[in-house]
Design a protein around this motif. Structure first.
Motif, mmCIF file in Angstrom:
data_model
loop_
_atom_site.group_PDB
_atom_site.id
_atom_site.type_symbol
_atom_site.label_atom_id
_atom_site.label_comp_id
_atom_site.label_asym_id
_atom_site.label_seq_id
_atom_site.Cartn_x
_atom_site.Cartn_y
_atom_site.Cartn_z
ATOM 1 N N GLU A 1 0.994 -1.270 0.061
ATOM 2 C CA GLU A 1 -0.189 -0.003 0.069
ATOM 3 C C GLU A 1 0.676 1.328 0.053
ATOM 4 O O GLU A 1 0.586 2.229 -0.542
ATOM 5 N N ARG B 1 -4.362 -7.226 -5.746
ATOM 6 C CA ARG B 1 -3.170 -6.427 -5.951
ATOM 7 C C ARG B 1 -2.127 -6.820 -7.318
ATOM 8 O O ARG B 1 -1.699 -5.940 -7.954
ATOM 9 N N LYS C 1 -4.396 3.372 1.098
ATOM 10 C CA LYS C 1 -3.995 3.137 2.664
ATOM 11 C C LYS C 1 -4.897 2.989 3.568
ATOM 12 O O LYS C 1 -4.573 2.743 4.815
#
Length: 322
Positions: free
Chosen positions: A155, A217, A256
């Motif tokens: 992140e 991701r 985040k």
């Protein structure tokens, strides 16, 4: 690795003492079987014990027939290997070949086939593989802390990547070495491997969160790389570029956050509507740059859509943020 060595030592010692207590021969054979049975995850340990036990029983069966027919000669061992090993491989039991060979060589060393000897070998299997399974189930190192570390690293890197992209949109002369891309890729690979081990250590209730997270991701990083391709064609500063830069700044902050609220997606939709109402490019250079910006915007939509799509695979995925 240190924990596995300790577990292997404990399993071997327990198996040997058990074999001695039960009067099994040779007791060290139980220790060898225990060493072979210790694995890195609980699920692998259970699967390994089952495969090794079945393969060893089949090996005993074939060895008993072969040695009874041809006698206890060294060349008879070759016949055993030629017949048994392909059968074990055919039935997905090749991981038990070594364990089976240990048991069969015990039988060969005795130079006779009796129910007592067969029973002795079966009990050796229970002692060795049993203790290996018990040790595997009792303790496995926790991966949650390391997985959280990879998530935080990812992140942070994604945030820096979006910030650097925003800098470039505001100043096309900005130079960035792109090291965060490589760091993010490494974190994804390491995290994905650990997530598999973390899932295999859960015997009751499969944990899919980390596997889904790192898959998300991975796909998003591919989308980011495509954004960077389009960004390379933005060699002039335009108002549309500054608007997208503001959006990327917001995304750098949201990536985040523990909860994805869809703010960036809403602004992205508004920005797309605004772009459609703008005047058409007046020069070729403006046309090329604005075309790349539009492609970047579409790729950003795909990036946000990846998280939403993968969230549907598991109902409780509140931790998957944009």
């Amino acid at each position: 690795m240190g924990i596995r060595i300790i577990k292997t030592a404990l399993a071997a010692i327990a198996a040997i003492y058990t074999a001695v207590y039960l009067g099994l021969e040779p007791p060290l054979g139980a220790g060898i079987l225990a060493i072979l049975g210790v694995e890195v995850t609980r699920m692998k340990g259970l699967k390994s014990a089952f495969v090794r036990f079945i393969a060893s029983v089949l090996g005993l069966f074939f060895a008993s027939l072969i040695f009874s027919l041809f006698g206890f000669h060294i060349w008879a061992v070759a016949i055993f290997i030629l017949i048994t090993f392909p059968v074990l491989s055919r039935f997905q039991l090749k991981d038990g070949i070594v364990t089976s060979s240990v048991i069969v060589f015990h039988l060969f060393n005795r130079e006779e086939v009796t129910t007592g000897i067969i029973g002795n070998e079966i009990l050796l299997l229970f002692a060795g593989l049993g203790w290996a399974t018990i040790v595997n189930i009792i303790y496995m190192p926790k991966d949650e802390h390391q997985l959280q570390h990879y998530r935080n690293s990812l992140e942070q890197n994604f945030g820096i990547i979006f910030q650097e992209m925003a800098f470039t949109l505001r100043n096309p002369a900005h130079v960035w070495n792109g090291s965060e891309i490589l760091e993010a890729y490494s974190a994804i690979e390491e995290g994905a491997q650990r997530s598999v081990r973390n899932r295999e250590n859960r015997l009751w209730g499969q944990e899919q969160y980390w596997s889904t997270y790192f898959e998300m991701r991975r796909q998003q990083l591919e989308s980011v790389q495509q954004m960077l391709v389009e960004l390379a064609f933005v060699y002039q500063k335009f108002p549309q570029a500054v608007m997208i830069a503001d959006l990327l700044d917001q995304l750098a902050s949201d990536v985040k956050s523990d909860v994805y609220e869809g703010n960036v997606e809403e602004r992205l939709h508004e920005l797309s509507q605004l772009f459609q109402g703008m005047e058409l490019p007046k020069t070729r250079d403006e046309f090329e740059v604005r075309a790349s910006l539009l492609k970047l915007l579409r790729e950003l939509e795909r990036y946000l859509g990846i998280a939403k799509r993968l969230k549907k695979r598991k109902a409780k995925m509140a931790g998957l943020q944009a």
